[in-house]
Every structure is written in C-alpha cells, then in structure tokens.
Design an enzyme around this catalytic site. Sequence first.
Site, PDB file in Angstrom:
ATOM      1  N   ASP A   1       0.840  -1.208   0.000  1.00  0.00           N
ATOM      2  CA  ASP A   1       0.000   0.000   0.000  1.00  0.00           C
ATOM      3  C   ASP A   1       0.876   1.259   0.000  1.00  0.00           C
ATOM      4  O   ASP A   1       0.594   2.229  -0.697  1.00  0.00           O
ATOM      5  CB  ASP A   1      -0.914  -0.018   1.230  1.00  0.00           C
ATOM      6  CG  ASP A   1      -1.650  -1.341   1.339  1.00  0.00           C
ATOM      7  OD1 ASP A   1      -2.366  -1.688   0.395  1.00  0.00           O
ATOM      8  OD2 ASP A   1      -1.458  -2.058   2.348  1.00  0.00           O
TER       9      ASP A   1
ATOM     10  N   HIS B   1      -4.515  -3.423   6.423  1.00  0.00           N
ATOM     11  CA  HIS B   1      -4.346  -3.674   4.981  1.00  0.00           C
ATOM     12  C   HIS B   1      -5.709  -4.113   4.451  1.00  0.00           C
ATOM     13  O   HIS B   1      -6.003  -5.294   4.308  1.00  0.00           O
ATOM     14  CB  HIS B   1      -3.292  -4.760   4.735  1.00  0.00           C
ATOM     15  CG  HIS B   1      -3.305  -5.223   3.304  1.00  0.00           C
ATOM     16  ND1 HIS B   1      -2.903  -4.427   2.257  1.00  0.00           N
ATOM     17  CD2 HIS B   1      -3.705  -6.383   2.731  1.00  0.00           C
ATOM     18  CE1 HIS B   1      -3.044  -5.082   1.118  1.00  0.00           C
ATOM     19  NE2 HIS B   1      -3.541  -6.272   1.383  1.00  0.00           N
TER      20      HIS B   1
HETATM   21  P1  NAX Z   1      -2.137 -18.194  -3.810  1.00  0.00           P
HETATM   22  O1  NAX Z   1      -3.484 -18.770  -3.525  1.00  0.00           O
HETATM   23  O2  NAX Z   1      -1.614 -18.179  -5.212  1.00  0.00           O
HETATM   24  O3  NAX Z   1      -1.054 -18.953  -2.930  1.00  0.00           O
HETATM   25  C1  NAX Z   1      -1.246 -19.201  -1.575  1.00  0.00           C
HETATM   26  C2  NAX Z   1      -0.500 -20.483  -1.273  1.00  0.00           C
HETATM   27  O4  NAX Z   1      -0.577 -20.683   0.127  1.00  0.00           O
HETATM   28  C3  NAX Z   1      -1.100 -21.714  -1.940  1.00  0.00           C
HETATM   29  O5  NAX Z   1      -0.098 -22.391  -2.675  1.00  0.00           O
HETATM   30  C4  NAX Z   1      -1.618 -22.541  -0.757  1.00  0.00           C
HETATM   31  O6  NAX Z   1      -1.476 -23.929  -0.989  1.00  0.00           O
HETATM   32  C5  NAX Z   1      -0.693 -22.058   0.354  1.00  0.00           C
HETATM   33  N1  NAX Z   1      -1.204 -22.288   1.706  1.00  0.00           N
HETATM   34  C6  NAX Z   1      -2.480 -22.205   2.141  1.00  0.00           C
HETATM   35  N2  NAX Z   1      -2.553 -22.550   3.432  1.00  0.00           N
HETATM   36  C7  NAX Z   1      -1.290 -22.802   3.832  1.00  0.00           C
HETATM   37  C8  NAX Z   1      -0.728 -23.224   5.055  1.00  0.00           C
HETATM   38  N3  NAX Z   1      -1.482 -23.449   6.129  1.00  0.00           N
HETATM   39  N4  NAX Z   1       0.612 -23.398   5.112  1.00  0.00           N
HETATM   40  C9  NAX Z   1       1.387 -23.212   4.034  1.00  0.00           C
HETATM   41  N5  NAX Z   1       0.887 -22.843   2.830  1.00  0.00           N
HETATM   42  C10 NAX Z   1      -0.422 -22.635   2.739  1.00  0.00           C
HETATM   43  O7  NAX Z   1      -2.164 -16.741  -3.188  1.00  0.00           O
HETATM   44  P2  NAX Z   1      -1.151 -15.529  -3.430  1.00  0.00           P
HETATM   45  O8  NAX Z   1      -1.643 -14.722  -4.559  1.00  0.00           O
HETATM   46  O9  NAX Z   1       0.243 -16.052  -3.454  1.00  0.00           O
HETATM   47  O10 NAX Z   1      -1.414 -14.676  -2.114  1.00  0.00           O
HETATM   48  C11 NAX Z   1      -1.026 -15.145  -0.842  1.00  0.00           C
HETATM   49  C12 NAX Z   1      -1.669 -14.300   0.245  1.00  0.00           C
HETATM   50  O11 NAX Z   1      -1.217 -12.961   0.161  1.00  0.00           O
HETATM   51  C13 NAX Z   1      -3.184 -14.232   0.159  1.00  0.00           C
HETATM   52  O12 NAX Z   1      -3.728 -14.347   1.464  1.00  0.00           O
HETATM   53  C14 NAX Z   1      -3.437 -12.848  -0.377  1.00  0.00           C
HETATM   54  O13 NAX Z   1      -4.719 -12.361  -0.033  1.00  0.00           O
HETATM   55  C15 NAX Z   1      -2.328 -12.089   0.293  1.00  0.00           C
HETATM   56  N6  NAX Z   1      -1.980 -10.780  -0.256  1.00  0.00           N
HETATM   57  C16 NAX Z   1      -1.564  -9.837   0.624  1.00  0.00           C
HETATM   58  C17 NAX Z   1      -1.149  -8.590   0.218  1.00  0.00           C
HETATM   59  C18 NAX Z   1      -0.667  -7.588   1.197  1.00  0.00           C
HETATM   60  O14 NAX Z   1      -0.313  -6.491   0.773  1.00  0.00           O
HETATM   61  N7  NAX Z   1      -0.620  -7.852   2.508  1.00  0.00           N
HETATM   62  C19 NAX Z   1      -1.215  -8.200  -1.216  1.00  0.00           C
HETATM   63  C20 NAX Z   1      -1.249  -9.371  -2.138  1.00  0.00           C
HETATM   64  C21 NAX Z   1      -2.085 -10.527  -1.672  1.00  0.00           C
HETATM   65  O15 NAX Z   1      -3.428 -10.255  -1.948  1.00  0.00           O
END
Ligand code: NAX
Length: 327
Positions: A159, A187
């Site tokens: 952000d 966020h």
């Molecule tokens: P993806 O869904 O592509 O990847 C997430 C990965 O996490 C998957 O491979 C899944 O298998 C794995 N996972 C789920 N539960 C898990 C656990 N208990 N232990 C280990 N791995 C686990 O999502 P992606 O686009 O990579 O985003 C990841 C996270 O970042 C999401 O929660 C998303 O909302 C968040 N974001 C946060 C942002 C921020 O600024 N704070 C911005 C970008 C993003 O939206």
Amino acid sequence: MTTPVKIAITGAAGQIGYSLLFRIASGALFGPDVPVQLRLLEIPASMQALEGVAMELDDCAFPLLDSVELGDNAEHIFNGANLALLVGARPRSKGMERKDLLDANGAIFTEQGKALNKVAAEDVRIGVTGNPANTNAMIAMNNAPDIPAERFSALTRLDHNRALAQLARKTQSRVDEITNMTIWGNHSATQYPDIYHAKINGHSAAELVEQHWIEDDFIPTVAQRGSAIIEARGASSAASAASATIDAARDWLHGTPEGDWVSMAVVSDGSYGIPEGLMYSFPVTTQDGNWQIVHDLEINDFSRAKMDASATELSEERDTVTELGLA
Ligand code: NAX
C-alpha cells in the site's frame, strides 16, 4: 564464508511465492554477499507444485542459494529460521463470510505461531503477507509467547509503495524524490494513505496537490488498487506483493534512511490513541532489525477520522477472533 540466512516462506507454491523465491535467491533481500537457505512450507495438496518450483530454483543455478528444504510440517520448516515470511493463507471462497475467513486463517496462524515459538532462531523476524494480514499477524504473535511481540509485522508496504507511485505520477516526480509517506491502519479498504507529512524533494506534498484529489482520487485509488488489479489481470497482485514483501523485510533488517520512514503494521503500544495490542500500520523507523513508531506527528481532523475508522475495523476483527478463541 558468510553464514547463510535461513528464510522460511509459507505458501511458497502460490503466485506471490513464484516471484518471491527467485528474487530472494538472487540476492534481492540480503545482498550479493549473503547466501540464503530457503525453507518452504506448503499444504500437502500443493507439495507437488512446490517440487516443480524447487526444480526451477535448481535450474537458475543461483550462486547465493545454499539449500532448499520443502515440507508440509510447520515445525520442521520453521526450524532455525532467522526470517519467516508468512505468505500462505486461506483465500476467501464464494459464500464465505468474514467470520469464516478469520476462523480458517486463525487456525493456520495459531498453528504457525506455536511452531515458530518452538523452533525458530533466537533472532527471528516474522513478516505476514497472507490476508487478513494484520489480524493473522496478531494471532501468530499471541500464540508465540516466547518471541518478543515486536518481532511480528504485517505487510502494508505494498500500500505504501502504491501510494508513492500515485503521488509521483500526479506530481510528475520520481518515487525516490518522495519521503515520509504513511499508511495507517489495516491492509484493507479502510487503510488510510496519508500524505500530510510526505515531502517531495523536501517540500510538503499536500501543498502540491488539491484536497479534492487526495480525497476523491488518491485515497480510493490506493485503497482499491488490489481490486483494480484483479479486474485487469484476472488474478490478484503477485509480483508487486512479492516486491513489497522484500522491501519490507529488507528495510526492517537493514534500516531506514536518515530522515525517512516506512509503513509497517506492528503491535500498537497505544501511540496516536490506537488501542494497544492491535496490529496497526504506523510510520516507523528501523535500525538493526528493530522498529520504532514515529511519534509526535500532527494529526488533522481528516486524518484522525480515517485512522480511527481503520482501528475500529481491526478492533472488530480482534473481537471476532477472541470470540472464536484464537487470540
Ligand atoms: P495463492 O493462492 O496463489 O497462494 C497461496 C498459497 O498458500 C497456496 O499455494 C496454498 O497452498 C498455500 N497455503 C495455504 N494454506 C497454507 C498453510 N497453512 N501453510 C502453508 N501454505 C499454505 O495466493 P497468493 O496470490 O500467493 O497470495 C497469498 C496471500 O497474500 C493471500 O492471502 C493474499 O490475499 C495475500 N496478499 C496480501 C497482500 C498484502 O499487501 N498484505 C497483497 C497481495 C495478496 O493479496
């Protein structure tokens, strides 16, 4: 040879992971002289995909990549970690209420907080990117009683970077001419990007733009940038989120420049009237891996209302996870 840094990354087979791992392995976080050991956590269903990512890491032949460990057991992967980047989280699926999302992620971050508490290195720093990032970080922190609370932070750097880019575009300046940008709060859509303290080449940024631009354009554009990217790309921000995750960890560990600060969601000590214990984004300076909230900034009525609204949202999230027995 320099001792390698152990970096644990969760959700490593996801979209953000796909940008993050390669940049860290190439030296973007610890520089060209420090080898890194990547310890990658995934859920069992994504282990095969993670093995594919690890094959690609091999194929890059990164000189700084000392080793890669894969696993679906948090205690194994967090063992000895100096830095843990908690990216993996449960996404919101159709029909899922906010409470269900907090519940599902609460379970993940409770377990990971406990595992970090047990096995992470003495000097561990923990950055949470996975959403809802602020509350996930608070849950992990509350489940790791032996790790100092200041070692946890949630990511609002994306952000912050978005705010820099929008202000630079509006004022036809370069991002590196802008200092003292602040993101306050959660966020989420209630975040408050604040330019009243920001400077462009030392001049007040707020004096270079109109108030209506701040209210009607800048704030909504920054706060809703994630949705705009999903709309345009058909997928959520990934490379920019990975880049911000690296920026945040690098500045936390290596310090902020004199006279400037960054935005980090950190545990509130009551500064600026924000309830204690909330994981709230503040302007912070950092040195030697420690952060300090910037104090005594003048807060106008417009800012006050926005800062309070985001604090209220975080308090409500905290109430929900407390009711669920997660924090
Ligand atoms: P993806 O869904 O592509 O990847 C997430 C990965 O996490 C998957 O491979 C899944 O298998 C794995 N996972 C789920 N539960 C898990 C656990 N208990 N232990 C280990 N791995 C686990 O999502 P992606 O686009 O990579 O985003 C990841 C996270 O970042 C999401 O929660 C998303 O909302 C968040 N974001 C946060 C942002 C921020 O600024 N704070 C911005 C970008 C993003 O939206």
